[in-house]
Design an enzyme around this catalytic site. Structure first.
Site, PDB file in Angstrom:
ATOM      1  N   LYS A 158     -57.974  14.828 -12.907  1.00 44.93           N
ATOM      2  CA  LYS A 158     -57.372  14.612 -11.519  1.00 44.93           C
ATOM      3  C   LYS A 158     -57.535  15.609 -10.443  1.00 44.93           C
ATOM      4  CE  LYS A 158     -56.192   9.399 -12.446  1.00 44.93           C
ATOM      5  NZ  LYS A 158     -54.844   8.878 -12.210  1.00 44.93           N
ATOM      6  N   GLY A 164     -58.914   8.406  -2.589  1.00 49.72           N
ATOM      7  CA  GLY A 164     -60.299   7.929  -2.575  1.00 49.72           C
ATOM      8  C   GLY A 164     -61.399   7.859  -3.779  1.00 49.72           C
ATOM      9  N   GLU A 200     -55.358  13.306 -17.717  1.00 49.27           N
ATOM     10  CA  GLU A 200     -54.421  11.872 -18.884  1.00 49.27           C
ATOM     11  C   GLU A 200     -55.664  11.458 -19.329  1.00 49.27           C
ATOM     12  OE1 GLU A 200     -51.582   9.955 -14.424  1.00 49.27           O
ATOM     13  OE2 GLU A 200     -53.868   8.995 -14.879  1.00 49.27           O
ATOM     14  N   ILE A 203     -57.410   5.368 -19.612  1.00 48.23           N
ATOM     15  CA  ILE A 203     -56.697   4.036 -20.036  1.00 48.23           C
ATOM     16  C   ILE A 203     -58.287   2.866 -19.592  1.00 48.23           C
ATOM     17  CG2 ILE A 203     -55.130   2.212 -19.653  1.00 48.23           C
ATOM     18  CD1 ILE A 203     -53.945   4.427 -20.494  1.00 48.23           C
ATOM     19  N   LYS A 237     -60.838  -0.333  -2.773  1.00 47.49           N
ATOM     20  CA  LYS A 237     -60.683  -1.926  -3.323  1.00 47.49           C
ATOM     21  C   LYS A 237     -60.644  -2.632  -2.157  1.00 47.49           C
ATOM     22  CE  LYS A 237     -55.308  -0.390  -3.716  1.00 47.49           C
ATOM     23  NZ  LYS A 237     -53.537  -0.695  -3.535  1.00 47.49           N
ATOM     24  N   GLU A 275     -47.467   2.389  -8.124  1.00 48.24           N
ATOM     25  CA  GLU A 275     -48.956   2.038  -9.339  1.00 48.24           C
ATOM     26  C   GLU A 275     -48.230   2.050  -9.989  1.00 48.24           C
ATOM     27  OE1 GLU A 275     -52.003   1.753  -6.520  1.00 48.24           O
ATOM     28  OE2 GLU A 275     -50.733   1.279  -4.474  1.00 48.24           O
ATOM     29  N   ASN A 290     -47.010   4.964  -3.525  1.00 46.49           N
ATOM     30  CA  ASN A 290     -47.542   5.285  -1.646  1.00 46.49           C
ATOM     31  C   ASN A 290     -46.504   4.960  -1.105  1.00 46.49           C
ATOM     32  OD1 ASN A 290     -50.206   5.418  -2.211  1.00 46.49           O
ATOM     33  ND2 ASN A 290     -50.635   3.175  -3.101  1.00 46.49           N
ATOM     34  N   ARG A 292     -46.092   3.924   2.225  1.00 48.73           N
ATOM     35  CA  ARG A 292     -46.149   3.553   3.217  1.00 48.73           C
ATOM     36  C   ARG A 292     -46.035   2.472   2.551  1.00 48.73           C
ATOM     37  NH1 ARG A 292     -51.275   2.735   1.428  1.00 48.73           N
ATOM     38  NH2 ARG A 292     -52.303   4.345   0.159  1.00 48.73           N
TER      39      ARG A 292
END
Length: 450
Positions: A158, A164, A200, A203, A237, A275, A290, A292
């Protein structure tokens, strides 16, 4: 309390903030690009200032223009909404320097939680479960290979500055690791100007479940339960619901307390989300924070009767939170309506809306800035509306959503309404049996000819 708030955003979220400000007796200033001159947020604000041409870089991301607009209108606070400058530490700092309250996280908090590698390290210290992976940024491919072999495949590379879905690669075999490493770094460098990577453990059968939190200036935080955001396409999403059909009371309690612990550990002020990825065994792992308001905040508002924008403003003004943790008593679903063609690989479909009929009735909420005759510009995100239904049970909320989608008429452009209508009949969705991989096997049925 603030006398006048400038909304440094556009579209439905700008209109959403204006509505709450009006209810609180606070004057509003809209900013807009020339492409958005006819948008409803411009029409309903008390004042409006044009801040530049259509490209975001020359308008909604142009900090000097937004600060100038705030100064000439005597705004004493700026609400950034989501996207654009909402998680920009430099902008938060500039607001601070100009004695304008940024209704969001502090510059230090944005920097601490915006970098995914440092956020993970912070959460580990707070005692929040994290996905096994590298301690911070990877220094070389050789280190990446060594850690991957030690953790065992599959792994996920990552970009630390990512978002995004850019700069992310799932790797199932050692032989594919080098190509994934090179391509992820190249994509991250092009998208963010930063090719730093971390690693990572991947999962399997993950669900994306986030916990809404609010913290105040006194270091206290509370959670407002969860939202299941697992149905995504290319990490974007498509629909969200609360409560999650995967959640148990025990898991909700554990995740809620972990989120509050995280927020209080970093002394977070404002609304935010922690999250998590949750595996098929209901083990949960911190993914990111996040700092915000989220696009999907309305479903939380609906199930606990709570105005999150109002709470953001109150916290920014120094009002303490109640400190109460909330559990949803109702069920709410949000469908993001995008100007895209779901029958053509979700290709963007900007243009003029010739006809619009909005759904209504008990338990139906529509957040949108568009109307019949409005022209959707090609310059911005394709989301044009959020359709939310709320009911006593999940089955009732789904039935209500089907009816509302059938009532929702938008002509002149293509929208994702047909996708959501098909989703609401999908047996796996109806059973609550979905993960973040759901869309990989979803196939749109052919459109019905008139």
């Amino acid at each position: 309390m603030f006398k006048k708030i400038l909304i440094a955003n556009r579209g439905e979220i700008a209109l959403r903030i204006i509505r709450t400000c009006k209810e609180m007796g606070i004057k509003t200033v809209a900013v807009y690009s020339t492409a958005d001159a006819e948008s409803l947020h411009v029409k309903f604000a008390d004042e409006a200032v044009c801040i530049g041409p259509p490209p975001s870089s020359e308008s909604y991301l142009k900090m000097s223009n937004i600060i100038a607009a705030a100064e000439i209108t005597n705004a004493d606070a700026i609400h950034p909404g989501y996207g654009f400058l909402s998680e920009n530490s430099k902008f938060s700092k500039i607001c601070e320097e100009h004695n304008i309250k940024f209704i969001g996280a502090s510059p230090e908090m944005i920097e601490k939680m915006g970098d995914k590698a440092s956020a993970k390290a912070t959460m580990k210290k707070a005692g929040v479960p994290c996905v096994p992976g590298s301690d911070g940024i990877l220094e070389s491919y050789e280190q990446t290979e060594k850690l991957s072999v030690e953790m065992g495949f599959p792994v996920m590379i990552k970009a630390t500055a990512g978002g995004g879905g850019k700069g992310m690669r799932a790797v199932w075999k050692k032989e594919k690791l080098k190509d994934a490493w090179d391509s992820a770094r190249q994509e991250a460098r092009a998208a963010f100007g930063n090719d730093a990577m971390y690693l990572e453990k991947l999962i399997e059968e993950p669900r994306h479940i986030e916990i809404q939190i609010v913290g105040d200036s006194r270091g206290k935080a509370c959670h407002l339960s969860e939202r299941d955001c697992s149905i995504q396409r290319r990490h974007q999403k498509l629909t969200e619901e609360t409560p999650s059909p995967f959640m148990t009371d025990e898991l909700r309690n554990e995740m809620g307390l972990a989120a509050v612990r995280a927020a209080e550990y970093i002394k977070y002020e404002g609304a935010g989300t922690i999250e998590f990825l949750v595996d098929k065994h209901r083990n949960f792992y911190f993914m990111e924070m996040n700092t915000r308001i989220q696009v999907e905040h309305p479903i939380t508002e609906q199930v606990i009767d709570f105005d999150l924008i109002r709470e953001q403003i109150l916290v920014a003004a120094g009002v303490p939170i109640s400190g109460k943790n909330y559990t949803p008593k109702l069920h709410s679903i949000e469908c993001r309506i995008n100007a895209e063609d779901p029958y053509n690989d979700f290709r963007p479909s900007p243009g003029k809306i010739t006809t619009l009929h909005a759904p209504g009735g008990h338990g139906v909420r529509l957040d949108t800035h568009v109307y019949s005759g409005y022209t959707i510009p090609p310059n911005y995100d394709s989301m044009i509306a959020k359709l939310i239904t709320t009911a006593q049970t999940r089955d009732e909320a789904i039935s209500k959503m089907k009816r509302a989608l059938d009532e929702f008429v938008i002509e002149g452009i293509k929208t994702t309404i047909p996708f959501h209508r098909q989703l609401m009949d999908h047996p796996d969705y109806l059973a609550g049996n979905y993960t973040t991989k759901f869309m990989e096997s979803f196939k749109m049925e052919a459109p019905v000819e008139d």
